[in-house]
Design a protein around this motif. Structure first.
Motif, PDB file in Angstrom:
ATOM      1  N   LEU A  13       0.815  -1.207   0.000  1.00 43.20           N
ATOM      2  CA  LEU A  13       0.000   0.000   0.000  1.00 43.20           C
ATOM      3  C   LEU A  13       0.855   1.267   0.000  1.00 43.20           C
ATOM      4  CD1 LEU A  13      -2.949  -0.843   2.408  1.00 43.20           C
ATOM      5  CD2 LEU A  13      -2.709  -1.293  -0.027  1.00 43.20           C
ATOM      6  N   ALA A  14       0.454   2.229  -0.850  1.00 41.10           N
ATOM      7  CA  ALA A  14       1.080   3.556  -0.923  1.00 41.10           C
ATOM      8  C   ALA A  14       2.546   3.513  -1.351  1.00 41.10           C
ATOM      9  CB  ALA A  14       0.941   4.283   0.424  1.00 41.10           C
ATOM     10  N   THR A  15       2.915   2.531  -2.168  1.00 40.08           N
ATOM     11  CA  THR A  15       4.292   2.428  -2.655  1.00 40.08           C
ATOM     12  C   THR A  15       4.314   2.453  -4.180  1.00 40.08           C
ATOM     13  OG1 THR A  15       4.332  -0.002  -2.823  1.00 40.08           O
ATOM     14  CG2 THR A  15       4.901   0.976  -0.679  1.00 40.08           C
ATOM     15  N   GLU A  16       5.519   2.646  -4.725  1.00 38.95           N
ATOM     16  CA  GLU A  16       5.752   2.410  -6.147  1.00 38.95           C
ATOM     17  C   GLU A  16       6.257   0.985  -6.299  1.00 38.95           C
ATOM     18  OE1 GLU A  16       8.593   5.415  -7.079  1.00 38.95           O
ATOM     19  OE2 GLU A  16       7.075   6.917  -7.555  1.00 38.95           O
ATOM     20  N   THR A  17       5.859   0.299  -7.353  1.00 40.97           N
ATOM     21  CA  THR A  17       6.231  -1.099  -7.511  1.00 40.97           C
ATOM     22  C   THR A  17       7.649  -1.238  -8.065  1.00 40.97           C
ATOM     23  OG1 THR A  17       5.463  -1.316  -9.799  1.00 40.97           O
ATOM     24  CG2 THR A  17       3.823  -1.607  -8.040  1.00 40.97           C
ATOM     25  N   TRP A  18       8.294  -2.334  -7.706  1.00 42.19           N
ATOM     26  CA  TRP A  18       9.657  -2.553  -8.199  1.00 42.19           C
ATOM     27  C   TRP A  18       9.667  -2.771  -9.701  1.00 42.19           C
ATOM     28  CZ3 TRP A  18      10.933  -6.858 -10.887  1.00 42.19           C
ATOM     29  CH2 TRP A  18      10.179  -8.015 -10.716  1.00 42.19           C
ATOM     30  N   TRP A  19       8.601  -3.371 -10.248  1.00 44.93           N
ATOM     31  CA  TRP A  19       8.614  -3.650 -11.694  1.00 44.93           C
ATOM     32  C   TRP A  19       8.457  -2.375 -12.519  1.00 44.93           C
ATOM     33  CZ3 TRP A  19       5.309  -5.990  -8.180  1.00 44.93           C
ATOM     34  CH2 TRP A  19       3.992  -5.514  -8.126  1.00 44.93           C
ATOM     35  N   ASP A  20       7.785  -1.364 -11.985  1.00 41.65           N
ATOM     36  CA  ASP A  20       7.776  -0.083 -12.684  1.00 41.65           C
ATOM     37  C   ASP A  20       9.098   0.658 -12.498  1.00 41.65           C
ATOM     38  OD1 ASP A  20       5.225  -0.127 -13.902  1.00 41.65           O
ATOM     39  OD2 ASP A  20       4.257   0.484 -12.039  1.00 41.65           O
ATOM     40  N   ARG A  21       9.694   0.545 -11.311  1.00 37.94           N
ATOM     41  CA  ARG A  21      10.960   1.222 -11.045  1.00 37.94           C
ATOM     42  C   ARG A  21      12.103   0.649 -11.871  1.00 37.94           C
ATOM     43  NH1 ARG A  21      11.559   3.735  -6.175  1.00 37.94           N
ATOM     44  NH2 ARG A  21      13.359   4.655  -7.222  1.00 37.94           N
ATOM     45  N   ALA A  66      11.840  -1.128 -14.756  1.00 33.39           N
ATOM     46  CA  ALA A  66      11.553  -1.341 -16.178  1.00 33.39           C
ATOM     47  C   ALA A  66      12.537  -0.569 -17.050  1.00 33.39           C
ATOM     48  CB  ALA A  66      10.122  -0.919 -16.485  1.00 33.39           C
ATOM     49  N   ASP A  67      13.029  -1.216 -18.085  1.00 33.63           N
ATOM     50  CA  ASP A  67      13.908  -0.579 -19.059  1.00 33.63           C
ATOM     51  C   ASP A  67      13.036   0.254 -20.009  1.00 33.63           C
ATOM     52  OD1 ASP A  67      15.496   0.050 -21.281  1.00 33.63           O
ATOM     53  OD2 ASP A  67      16.680  -1.783 -21.093  1.00 33.63           O
ATOM     54  N   PRO A  68      13.220   1.582 -20.054  1.00 37.65           N
ATOM     55  CA  PRO A  68      12.337   2.409 -20.888  1.00 37.65           C
ATOM     56  C   PRO A  68      12.423   2.108 -22.374  1.00 37.65           C
ATOM     57  CG  PRO A  68      14.169   3.699 -20.024  1.00 37.65           C
ATOM     58  CD  PRO A  68      14.201   2.389 -19.310  1.00 37.65           C
ATOM     59  N   THR A  69      13.500   1.455 -22.814  1.00 40.07           N
ATOM     60  CA  THR A  69      13.614   1.148 -24.243  1.00 40.07           C
ATOM     61  C   THR A  69      12.695   0.003 -24.656  1.00 40.07           C
ATOM     62  OG1 THR A  69      15.464  -0.388 -23.920  1.00 40.07           O
ATOM     63  CG2 THR A  69      16.000   1.941 -24.266  1.00 40.07           C
ATOM     64  N   ILE A  70      12.298  -0.830 -23.710  1.00 38.48           N
ATOM     65  CA  ILE A  70      11.400  -1.939 -24.035  1.00 38.48           C
ATOM     66  C   ILE A  70      10.092  -1.879 -23.243  1.00 38.48           C
ATOM     67  CG2 ILE A  70      13.279  -3.469 -24.733  1.00 38.48           C
ATOM     68  CD1 ILE A  70      12.981  -4.902 -22.031  1.00 38.48           C
ATOM     69  N   GLY A  71      10.003  -0.957 -22.284  1.00 39.86           N
ATOM     70  CA  GLY A  71       8.788  -0.822 -21.497  1.00 39.86           C
ATOM     71  C   GLY A  71       8.516  -2.008 -20.597  1.00 39.86           C
ATOM     72  N   ALA A  72       9.570  -2.638 -20.109  1.00 36.84           N
ATOM     73  CA  ALA A  72       9.412  -3.808 -19.238  1.00 36.84           C
ATOM     74  C   ALA A  72      10.728  -4.067 -18.514  1.00 36.84           C
ATOM     75  CB  ALA A  72       9.008  -5.037 -20.052  1.00 36.84           C
TER      76      ALA A  72
END
Length: 293
Positions: free
Chosen positions: A121-129, A131-137
């Motif tokens: 709750l109330a956190t940013e997820t590790w998978w969004d943090r 993620a490689d912006p060149t592939i979006g994952a």
């Protein structure tokens, strides 16, 4: 070319023919986040669906399917409708899902269930943090490392890989909701809450004592706080083990959901703790969505 082929299949009428054979069947849909108009997807982009596309998908469902509550998914009762049935679910309780998607559903009187991991709750997820912006994952080799070596545990992953990192410059839509936001969302008509474990760990990597905590603690926490809680579990990352299935049953969950597998037939499913879903990726075209329905 893929979208041209999808459009041709829709025009051919094959979707209508296939749908006729699905009377009484159930398809459980797995969503994650829905972004308000004007926000561009970042982080793990496959999880973050634009509001406009989500609304179009809801309209497609309304045209051809009946939306039922998750609690009715295992019901074998006959229905007067000749349309297939759909269950709508959300994993993680992103703020975008709580504040954008659920009001759209409430306006249409469509029920849905949100799976909550209280430890997120109330956190940013590790998978969004991560993620490689060149592939979006998250790159596959890194994802495999954190799911196995660090057991998919967000605190361990952030400590090991993001020790001094600042929060991302993202809108609130990308955070996991807090308790008050979840309570507001759960008060909407037709909205229920389920368990997404306590900390969103990889259940397949945990021992029995760890599994007991991950599965029993959120069950109790949610039941004590929310009248709309239903005793259903969604496996984080879609990963689980026979021991996780057993403990989920012992803990009192009525059913447990994967993020793969597609349709559930008229006879239900052999295991209440291995129920299939269709994960809806954000890059799916509307025709592709209609075909999968």
């Amino acid at each position: 070319m893929k979208r041209v082929a999808e459009r041709a299949l829709i025009a051919s009428g094959i979707a209508r023919v296939a749908r006729a054979s699905r009377r009484g069947d159930v398809l459980i849909l797995a969503y994650h986040n829905v972004l308000p108009a004007g926000e561009r997807p970042v982080g793990d982009t496959s999880l973050h669906l634009a509001q406009r596309e989500f609304v179009r998908q809801l309209d497609a469902i309304a045209d051809s399917h009946d939306v039922i509550p998750l609690a009715d998914a295992m019901s074998h009762s006959t229905t007067s409708s000749d349309r297939p049935r759909v269950v709508i679910t959300f994993d993680d309780a992103y703020v975008g899902a709580l504040t954008v998607a659920l009001p759209e559903l409430a306006k249409r009187r469509m029920p849905a269930t949100v799976f909550v991991a209280p430890g997120l709750l109330a956190t940013e997820t590790w998978w969004d943090r991560l993620a490689d912006p060149t592939i979006g994952a998250v790159r596959p080799e890194l994802r495999d490392k954190v799911l196995v070596e660090l057991q998919g545990d967000g605190d361990s992953i952030k400590s090991a890989l993001l020790p001094n990192a600042q929060p991302l410059a993202l809108s609130a839509s990308y955070r996991i909701g807090n308790e008050d936001q979840i309570r507001t969302a759960a008060s909407l008509p037709g909205i229920s809450l389920g368990s997404h474990t306590w900390s969103h760990s990889n259940l397949a990597s945990l021992n029995a004592s760890q599994l007991e905590r991950e599965l029993r603690a959120p069950h109790q926490w949610l039941r004590e706080r929310f009248a709309s809680y239903v005793p259903w579990l969604s496996y984080p990352y879609g990963l689980f083990s026979p021991e996780a299935e057993r403990i989920a049953g012992d803990a009192g969950y009525a059913g447990s959901l994967m993020v793969a597998g597609g349709w559930m037939g008229k006879g239900g499913h052999p295991s209440a703790h291995r129920i299939p879903r269709f994960n809806v990726p954000a890059n799916l075209s509307l025709d592709g969505y209609r075909l999968r329905l």
